[in-house]
Design an enzyme around this catalytic site. Structure first.
Site, short mmCIF file in Angstrom:
data_model
loop_
_atom_site.label_atom_id
_atom_site.label_comp_id
_atom_site.label_asym_id
_atom_site.label_seq_id
_atom_site.Cartn_x
_atom_site.Cartn_y
_atom_site.Cartn_z
N CYS A 85 0.88 -1.18 0.00
CA CYS A 85 0.00 0.00 0.00
C CYS A 85 0.91 1.21 0.00
O CYS A 85 1.62 1.46 0.99
CB CYS A 85 -0.92 0.01 1.22
SG CYS A 85 -1.88 1.55 1.37
N CYS A 199 -0.24 3.79 -6.62
CA CYS A 199 -1.31 3.26 -5.77
C CYS A 199 -1.56 1.83 -6.24
O CYS A 199 -1.66 1.58 -7.44
CB CYS A 199 -2.57 4.10 -5.86
SG CYS A 199 -3.98 3.38 -4.98
#
Length: 237
Positions: A85, A199
């Site tokens: 992440c 992302c």
């Protein structure tokens, strides 16, 4: 279990699933025992990272549950941690201070890979969550490597958040046209030599829709590559 690593996942679950799929796909395996040993912590209830970074006074911090995961898993003594992440790397230094076990730093790995994949690149674009754009986890390594950082316009950032949240997170769906439109603006309107997919939900878009020959470097894939390299080294110890 010996010679294993721990994945701190669930942020979000579709992105973690994509990371594991790419990890297993890229592993040179011909039988069950050729795959790597790992523990997946799919901590889906970790509070939203972007919400906290953008508005910390009105949102719960993700640091507490992530710190608990680090402390719990460190007792099992994995060889290393992976954190698929990008936005969660806002907490990287604090998390690393809780353990002697190394945590792979996805933004640093991604920027380091640019020189080999795009040796002539000068202008490096970044598409990511508003949290990652604000927390600057990519700014320092990009500038330290001598590149010019190109941030998305407000419109591109809005479209990127739509792709991440309304499409992938909410519906587990990728709007390929929207993804390619975002890349087109970064490359042709903002003159980026390469665009960082900063992302892991954007990595899901890349996996399902492809980059249509736009020059991109996928942070998730760079994390996968380093995971495989370290896991192989661990097997030979």
């Amino acid at each position: 279990m010996k010679k294993f690593f721990t994945i701190l996942g669930g942020m979000g679950t579709q992105a973690t699933e994509s990371y594991i799929h790419q990890l297993n796909k890229r592993t040179d395996a011909h039988k069950d025992q050729d795959y790597f040993n790992y523990i997946l912590v799919n901590h889906a209830t970790v509070p939203d990272r972007t919400n906290f970074i953008v508005d910390p006074d009105n949102n719960e911090s993700p640091l507490t549950p992530l710190a608990e995961d680090i402390e719990q898993q460190s007792k099992l003594k994995p060889d290393f941690f992976t954190l698929p992440c990008n936005t969660a790397h806002f907490f990287f230094e604090k998390l690393q201070s809780l353990t002697d076990i190394p945590i792979l730093h996805m933004p640093n790995l991604t920027v380091e890979a640019i020189k080999n994949q795009f040796p002539n690149a000068k202008r490096v674009g970044l598409i990511a969550t508003n949290g990652t754009l604000k927390d600057g986890v990519y700014d320092k390594p990009i500038k330290a490597a001598g590149y010019e950082l190109v941030m998305p316009t407000q419109e591109i950032a809005k479209e990127t958040m739509e792709l991440i949240y309304q499409d992938v997170k909410e519906q587990d769906w990728v709007d390929g046209d929207l993804y390619h439109h975002i890349l087109d603006q970064m490359v042709n309107d903002l003159n980026c030599d390469v665009v960082i997919l900063g992302c892991t939900e954007i990595s899901v878009a890349e996996e399902r829709a492809g980059s249509a020959d736009y020059p991109v470097i996928d942070a998730q894939i760079e994390l996968v590559n380093e995971t495989i390299r370290l896991a192989k080294a661990s097997q030979t110890k």
